[in-house]
Design an enzyme around this catalytic site. Structure first.
Site, short mmCIF file in Angstrom:
data_model
loop_
_atom_site.label_atom_id
_atom_site.label_comp_id
_atom_site.label_asym_id
_atom_site.label_seq_id
_atom_site.Cartn_x
_atom_site.Cartn_y
_atom_site.Cartn_z
N ALA A 125 -0.30 -10.38 -6.13
CA ALA A 125 -0.10 -8.84 -6.09
C ALA A 125 1.34 -8.52 -6.67
O ALA A 125 1.60 -7.78 -7.59
CB ALA A 125 -0.39 -8.07 -4.97
N ASP B 25 3.46 -10.57 -8.01
CA ASP B 25 3.83 -11.11 -9.54
C ASP B 25 3.00 -10.40 -10.44
O ASP B 25 3.58 -10.02 -11.43
CB ASP B 25 2.81 -12.60 -9.69
CG ASP B 25 3.37 -13.57 -8.51
OD1 ASP B 25 4.66 -13.47 -8.31
OD2 ASP B 25 2.65 -14.35 -8.15
N ALA C 138 0.69 -1.22 -0.04
CA ALA C 138 -0.05 -0.22 -0.13
C ALA C 138 0.77 1.11 -0.12
O ALA C 138 0.43 2.53 -0.26
CB ALA C 138 -0.96 -0.06 1.16
#
Length: 299
Positions: free
Chosen positions: A255, A257, A227
């Site tokens: 995520a 990848d 994030a």
């Protein structure tokens, strides 16, 4: 980079069993959950995301022999050229992912046929027309696959093919040790690592120091910070840092990848460092808003 135009991804094929629990596990009792099954595996995820981003991609891996034709058809249907070996002794790997209500995940892994990936599966002829090799860190965590990918990376270096490594798993990195992993992958053109992986591999807690330390081993380092966005740099420290958009994370599986695929796909099209980093962030952000490690309509 050579004149090749394609990406060769090397990594695991897994069947992902995804458990979306309604709350914390209750030991010895029940917890309601939504359970789904989807194709997965870090290397497979990267290959499918690359194809989704219109990058020409080949994917080399090992699956259970009985699943080989099914997976070949699956990957071809998504624009990936499969180079799959069929294993007669072990089935296709299985990953059970427990996703908590906040979107964070924990894994139970049976790598199955992936453990038998060998040099016969990764011969140098795979490098024809290849301009970029991407190796999932999972391939370094067992002796057989490790020997195979180290040999192919050496062949790629000899042919001037760019090489990237994704650190993949802090748990398995702890098992093999940072020093060993760095020795196996040293000299790669690019390392992708998340915050926990960068801390373990560098021994440093601050991103600037992590960049400087890891830059001694890799030409370029990309830190995936979830994030908080992402950073790009090397031996001189952080060269670029970009924030991530605020999104609701449903499942963080894959995520990283997707991020790596987004970055590499734009780099192949000649994108600037900032454009590549932004493309990675956008892909990672899209991935956490769906269930599973591959594009939601891929399975």
């Amino acid at each position: 980079m050579t004149g090749g135009s394609r990406v060769l991804v090397i990594g695991d094929v897994m069947t992902d069993i995804i458990v979306m629990a309604e709350g914390a596990l209750v030991r010895g009792s029940d917890r309601r959950a939504a359970i789904t099954s989807r194709p997965g595996g870090s290397g497979a995820n990267q290959a499918v995301w690359l194809a989704r981003m219109d990058a020409p991609v080949d994917f080399a891996a090992r699956v259970g022999a009985s699943d080989r034709r099914m997976y070949e058809a699956y990957f071809r249907g998504l624009g990936v050229v499969p180079v799959l070996a069929g294993d007669e002794a072990k089935p296709t790997g299985v990953l059970v992912t427990i996703v908590d209500p906040g979107g964070e995940r924990s894994f139970f892994t049976d790598r199955g046929a992936n453990l038998n990936l060998c040099e016969d599966d990764l011969t140098p002829d795979l490098l024809q027309s290849i301009g970029f090799v991407m190796v999932s860190g999972y391939s370094f965590f067992s002796p057989g696959p490790r020997a195979a990918v180290v040999a192919l990376l050496a062949a790629a270096a000899g042919q001037g093919v760019a090489r990237a490594v994704d650190a993949a798993s802090v748990g398995f990195l702890e098992e093999v040790g940072a020093e060993a992993f760095l020795s196996w992958t040293k000299g790669a053109d690019m390392l992708f690592a998340n915050e926990a992986e960068a801390l373990l591999l560098s021994g440093e807690s601050e991103p600037q120091a992590q960049m400087e330390a890891l830059g001694q081993h890799y030409a370029q380092v990309v830190l995936k910070r979830g994030a908080a966005g992402a950073m790009l740099g090397g031996r001189d420290g952080i060269a670029l840092s970009l924030a991530a958009p605020a999104v609701e994370a449903i499942d963080t599986t894959g995520a990283g990848d997707a991020f790596a695929a987004g970055f590499i796909a734009l780099q192949l099209r000649g994108g600037s460092a900032a454009e590549c980093l932004l493309a990675g962030i956008e892909a990672g952000s899209a991935a956490v808003q769906q269930i599973g490690g591959q594009p939601v309509d891929a399975g």
